[in-house]
Write a protein that holds these residues in place. Structure first.
Motif, PDB file in Angstrom:
ATOM      1  N   SER A   8      16.927  31.550  17.291  1.00 18.72           N
ATOM      2  CA  SER A   8      18.172  32.268  16.864  1.00 18.72           C
ATOM      3  C   SER A   8      18.043  33.701  17.070  1.00 18.72           C
ATOM      4  CB  SER A   8      18.252  32.079  15.210  1.00 18.72           C
ATOM      5  OG  SER A   8      19.128  33.117  14.876  1.00 18.72           O
ATOM      6  N   LEU A  41      31.315  26.852   3.447  1.00 16.98           N
ATOM      7  CA  LEU A  41      30.424  27.306   4.662  1.00 16.98           C
ATOM      8  C   LEU A  41      29.746  28.534   4.348  1.00 16.98           C
ATOM      9  CD1 LEU A  41      29.837  26.351   7.503  1.00 16.98           C
ATOM     10  CD2 LEU A  41      31.743  27.776   8.122  1.00 16.98           C
ATOM     11  N   ARG A  42      28.327  28.449   4.439  1.00 13.81           N
ATOM     12  CA  ARG A  42      27.578  29.709   4.342  1.00 13.81           C
ATOM     13  C   ARG A  42      26.889  29.756   5.610  1.00 13.81           C
ATOM     14  NH1 ARG A  42      24.357  33.827   4.714  1.00 13.81           N
ATOM     15  NH2 ARG A  42      23.589  34.871   2.699  1.00 13.81           N
ATOM     16  N   PRO A  43      27.286  30.535   6.869  1.00 12.82           N
ATOM     17  CA  PRO A  43      26.355  30.820   7.854  1.00 12.82           C
ATOM     18  C   PRO A  43      25.269  31.542   7.519  1.00 12.82           C
ATOM     19  CG  PRO A  43      28.790  31.185   8.114  1.00 12.82           C
ATOM     20  CD  PRO A  43      28.437  31.110   6.895  1.00 12.82           C
ATOM     21  N   GLY A  44      23.929  31.051   8.225  1.00 12.04           N
ATOM     22  CA  GLY A  44      22.636  31.622   8.382  1.00 12.04           C
ATOM     23  C   GLY A  44      22.091  32.118   6.940  1.00 12.04           C
ATOM     24  N   TRP A  45      22.293  30.661   6.001  1.00 14.01           N
ATOM     25  CA  TRP A  45      21.851  30.993   4.823  1.00 14.01           C
ATOM     26  C   TRP A  45      20.450  30.975   4.839  1.00 14.01           C
ATOM     27  CZ3 TRP A  45      20.641  26.544   0.824  1.00 14.01           C
ATOM     28  CH2 TRP A  45      20.312  27.061  -0.557  1.00 14.01           C
ATOM     29  N   SER A  49      14.941  30.824   9.817  1.00 14.67           N
ATOM     30  CA  SER A  49      14.963  29.237   9.713  1.00 14.67           C
ATOM     31  C   SER A  49      14.422  28.553  11.011  1.00 14.67           C
ATOM     32  CB  SER A  49      16.329  28.950  10.078  1.00 14.67           C
ATOM     33  OG  SER A  49      16.874  29.491  11.294  1.00 14.67           O
ATOM     34  N   ALA A 153      21.938  24.692  17.305  1.00 15.10           N
ATOM     35  CA  ALA A 153      23.317  24.218  16.755  1.00 15.10           C
ATOM     36  C   ALA A 153      23.722  22.860  17.475  1.00 15.10           C
ATOM     37  CB  ALA A 153      24.226  25.463  16.830  1.00 15.10           C
ATOM     38  N   LEU A 171      26.717  23.695  13.677  1.00 11.67           N
ATOM     39  CA  LEU A 171      25.814  23.999  12.646  1.00 11.67           C
ATOM     40  C   LEU A 171      24.232  24.284  13.085  1.00 11.67           C
ATOM     41  CD1 LEU A 171      26.932  21.703   9.940  1.00 11.67           C
ATOM     42  CD2 LEU A 171      27.684  24.290  10.191  1.00 11.67           C
ATOM     43  N   HIS A 173      20.398  27.045  12.869  1.00 11.77           N
ATOM     44  CA  HIS A 173      19.709  28.236  12.495  1.00 11.77           C
ATOM     45  C   HIS A 173      19.992  28.652  11.223  1.00 11.77           C
ATOM     46  CE1 HIS A 173      18.578  28.447  16.775  1.00 11.77           C
ATOM     47  NE2 HIS A 173      19.753  28.463  17.396  1.00 11.77           N
ATOM     48  N   ASP A 175      22.202  27.580   8.960  1.00 13.46           N
ATOM     49  CA  ASP A 175      23.490  27.427   8.448  1.00 13.46           C
ATOM     50  C   ASP A 175      23.626  26.417   7.234  1.00 13.46           C
ATOM     51  OD1 ASP A 175      24.645  29.285  10.278  1.00 13.46           O
ATOM     52  OD2 ASP A 175      25.111  27.720  11.556  1.00 13.46           O
ATOM     53  N   LEU A 177      26.312  23.869   4.895  1.00 11.64           N
ATOM     54  CA  LEU A 177      27.699  23.332   4.794  1.00 11.64           C
ATOM     55  C   LEU A 177      27.845  22.309   3.692  1.00 11.64           C
ATOM     56  CD1 LEU A 177      30.408  22.279   7.276  1.00 11.64           C
ATOM     57  CD2 LEU A 177      29.477  20.661   5.518  1.00 11.64           C
TER      58      LEU A 177
END
Length: 214
Positions: A8, A41-45, A49, A153, A171, A173, A175, A177
């Motif tokens: 990432s 959806l929460r990208p890069g939580w 990672s 992803a 999805l 790195h 992410d 869901l």
């Protein structure tokens, strides 16, 4: 096991690559689907990672599963590992993520995340066909399934059983869901095989436990 993947950009710019969970709350986007289904959806939580991915590759007891399909037994096209309620998880980030998800969603009855299933998609040949997750003996009630993706992803497709409309979510790195409401009954999801050059991905799926009816 030795694998390489495109890290990432955000992780490569981070001076402290140890895995860390970000905020949920207003950072989570709710996507309403049809028939009472929804996605969060929460990208890069998960920051850092890529480090978590590498630790899971090395320390999870992966196994190659086989499944009966029609009149023959076939290899499941991915590696898997499953941890039941109360089982020690293979990395401290995983129980922390489970607790944070349960705090965010308020632990509604029969919707508390208690298990973790991991899938390792090694190449574009690894996949999962269209399906709705079974939580317990059936999928006839609303439930939540949370997916945390680390590594490269891969595209998770979600398809309405009523309309055939497909939504696609790359999805990886870190992410997050979450599928909720009627999603497992009224929608299907899949990760298709691809000939594109893709790196390896691990998905961590958190699910509640449904008691079998008697």
């Amino acid at each position: 096991m030795s694998l390489s993947f495109q890290a990432s950009l955000f992780d490569s710019l981070d001076d402290t690559p140890s895995p860390r969970l970000g905020a949920l709350g207003s950072a989570v986007e709710r996507i309403e689907l049809d028939s009472g289904a929804w996605l969060d959806l929460r990208p890069g939580w998960v920051a850092g990672s890529d480090e978590l991915f590498e630790r899971l590759v090395e320390h999870v007891p992966w196994k190659a599963d086989r499944r009966e399909m029609y009149d023959r037994v076939v290899d499941v096209p991915r590696l898997v590992s499953w941890f039941g309620p109360g089982a020690p998880l293979p990395d401290p980030t995983l129980p922390e993520a489970m607790d944070r998800l349960n705090d965010h969603y308020g632990r509604p009855p029969r919707q508390v995340f208690e298990t973790a299933g991991l899938c390792f998609y090694r190449t574009g040949d690894d996949s999962i066909a269209w399906h709705g997750d079974r939580v317990g003996p059936a999928i006839d009630r609303d439930t939540m399934v949370a997916i945390v993706s680390v590594g490269a992803a891969r595209t998770l497709a979600v398809r309405s059983r009523a309309t055939g409309v497909v939504r696609r979510f790359p999805l990886g790195h870190g992410d997050l869901l979450v599928m909720g409401g009627s999603c497992q009954r009224t929608q299907e999801h899949a990760i298709a095989k691809t000939r594109s050059a893709v790196g390896p991905r691990i998905s961590i799926q958190y699910r509640p436990v449904w008691a079998r009816s008697v």
